[in-house]
Structure formats: C-alpha cells, structure tokens
Design a protein around this motif. Structure first.
Motif, PDB file in Angstrom:
ATOM      1  N   GLN A 106      -8.098  11.026  -9.124  1.00 46.25           N
ATOM      2  CA  GLN A 106      -7.868  10.006  -8.104  1.00 46.25           C
ATOM      3  C   GLN A 106      -9.015   9.003  -8.020  1.00 46.25           C
ATOM      4  O   GLN A 106      -8.804   7.858  -7.651  1.00 46.25           O
ATOM      5  CB  GLN A 106      -7.649  10.657  -6.748  1.00 46.25           C
ATOM      6  CG  GLN A 106      -6.361  11.435  -6.671  1.00 46.25           C
ATOM      7  CD  GLN A 106      -6.138  12.074  -5.305  1.00 46.25           C
ATOM      8  OE1 GLN A 106      -7.068  12.247  -4.535  1.00 46.25           O
ATOM      9  NE2 GLN A 106      -4.903  12.430  -5.026  1.00 46.25           N
ATOM     10  N   ASN A 124       1.311   6.499  -7.002  1.00 42.03           N
ATOM     11  CA  ASN A 124       0.222   7.419  -7.336  1.00 42.03           C
ATOM     12  C   ASN A 124       0.649   8.873  -7.142  1.00 42.03           C
ATOM     13  O   ASN A 124       0.278   9.741  -7.928  1.00 42.03           O
ATOM     14  CB  ASN A 124      -1.033   7.112  -6.524  1.00 42.03           C
ATOM     15  CG  ASN A 124      -1.799   5.936  -7.080  1.00 42.03           C
ATOM     16  OD1 ASN A 124      -1.641   5.563  -8.230  1.00 42.03           O
ATOM     17  ND2 ASN A 124      -2.640   5.339  -6.265  1.00 42.03           N
ATOM     18  N   SER A 137       0.833  -1.202   0.000  1.00 44.79           N
ATOM     19  CA  SER A 137       0.000   0.000   0.000  1.00 44.79           C
ATOM     20  C   SER A 137       0.870   1.255   0.000  1.00 44.79           C
ATOM     21  O   SER A 137       0.518   2.252  -0.627  1.00 44.79           O
ATOM     22  CB  SER A 137      -0.973   0.004   1.185  1.00 44.79           C
ATOM     23  OG  SER A 137      -0.277   0.074   2.406  1.00 44.79           O
ATOM     24  N   ASN A 138       2.016   1.204   0.689  1.00 44.07           N
ATOM     25  CA  ASN A 138       2.935   2.345   0.659  1.00 44.07           C
ATOM     26  C   ASN A 138       3.524   2.535  -0.727  1.00 44.07           C
ATOM     27  O   ASN A 138       3.680   3.660  -1.198  1.00 44.07           O
ATOM     28  CB  ASN A 138       4.050   2.176   1.686  1.00 44.07           C
ATOM     29  CG  ASN A 138       3.569   2.348   3.103  1.00 44.07           C
ATOM     30  OD1 ASN A 138       2.510   2.919   3.342  1.00 44.07           O
ATOM     31  ND2 ASN A 138       4.339   1.849   4.044  1.00 44.07           N
ATOM     32  N   LYS A 180       2.123   1.614  -3.588  1.00 39.25           N
ATOM     33  CA  LYS A 180       1.044   2.108  -4.457  1.00 39.25           C
ATOM     34  C   LYS A 180       0.804   3.595  -4.216  1.00 39.25           C
ATOM     35  O   LYS A 180       0.644   4.361  -5.168  1.00 39.25           O
ATOM     36  CB  LYS A 180      -0.238   1.313  -4.229  1.00 39.25           C
ATOM     37  CG  LYS A 180      -1.361   1.727  -5.155  1.00 39.25           C
ATOM     38  CD  LYS A 180      -2.477   0.718  -5.149  1.00 39.25           C
ATOM     39  CE  LYS A 180      -3.621   1.112  -6.047  1.00 39.25           C
ATOM     40  NZ  LYS A 180      -3.317   1.116  -7.440  1.00 39.25           N
ATOM     41  N   LEU A 181       0.825   3.999  -2.960  1.00 39.59           N
ATOM     42  CA  LEU A 181       0.651   5.406  -2.634  1.00 39.59           C
ATOM     43  C   LEU A 181       1.780   6.246  -3.235  1.00 39.59           C
ATOM     44  O   LEU A 181       1.544   7.302  -3.829  1.00 39.59           O
ATOM     45  CB  LEU A 181       0.594   5.597  -1.120  1.00 39.59           C
ATOM     46  CG  LEU A 181       0.424   7.018  -0.615  1.00 39.59           C
ATOM     47  CD1 LEU A 181      -0.908   7.600  -1.081  1.00 39.59           C
ATOM     48  CD2 LEU A 181       0.491   7.037   0.901  1.00 39.59           C
TER      49      LEU A 181
END
Length: 82
Positions: A31, A15, A8-9, A11-12
C-alpha cells in the motif's frame, strides 16, 4: 466538491480490488508504494522480473473483472427498460 469524494471512493474501491486479486494470485499488495510484489527476493533481477509479471497478471484480472461488471450493468439497464 462531490467529484473529489467520488474519485477518492473509486480509487479506494480499485485499490481494494487490486489487493483482493493480488492475494488470490498469491502476491502481496504494498500500500505504501501502490505496487504488486511477488514472493521472490526484492531488489534482485528475479524479484523485479516477477514483480512485473505479477503486476501484469493482477492488472489483467482487474480489467477482466471491470469489463464483466460493466457488461452486467449494461444488461441490467437494457433488461429493465424492456
């Protein structure tokens, strides 16, 4: 459990990179849809075509940046061992 946080980090971070590069190139990052949008009128043939081009440009610049980061990391790792 730790892998989910790492994923998740990552992917963040990707993004955020996508949003920064899109802004630098004059595009918008939606978003909600996770898509790059041009300034052309949306839901038109021109808008769709320009969105495709925008996505290609942002994706290409992301790839270039990631390769540069990896090269630097490899060089730093190599130089620290020697």
């Amino acid at each position: 459990m730790e892998n989910k946080n790492v994923n998740s980090n990552a992917k963040l971070a990707l993004n955020m990179m996508k949003m920064e590069i899109a802004n630098e190139l004059g595009y918008d990052y939606n978003q909600v849809t996770d898509k790059i949008e041009s300034k052309a009128p949306q839901n038109t043939l021109e808008g769709v075509a320009k969105n495709v081009l925008a996505g290609e440009q942002v994706g290409g610049n992301m790839t270039k940046s990631l390769v540069e980061m990896a090269e630097k990391a490899l060089l730093n790792n190599y130089n620290s061992k020697n």
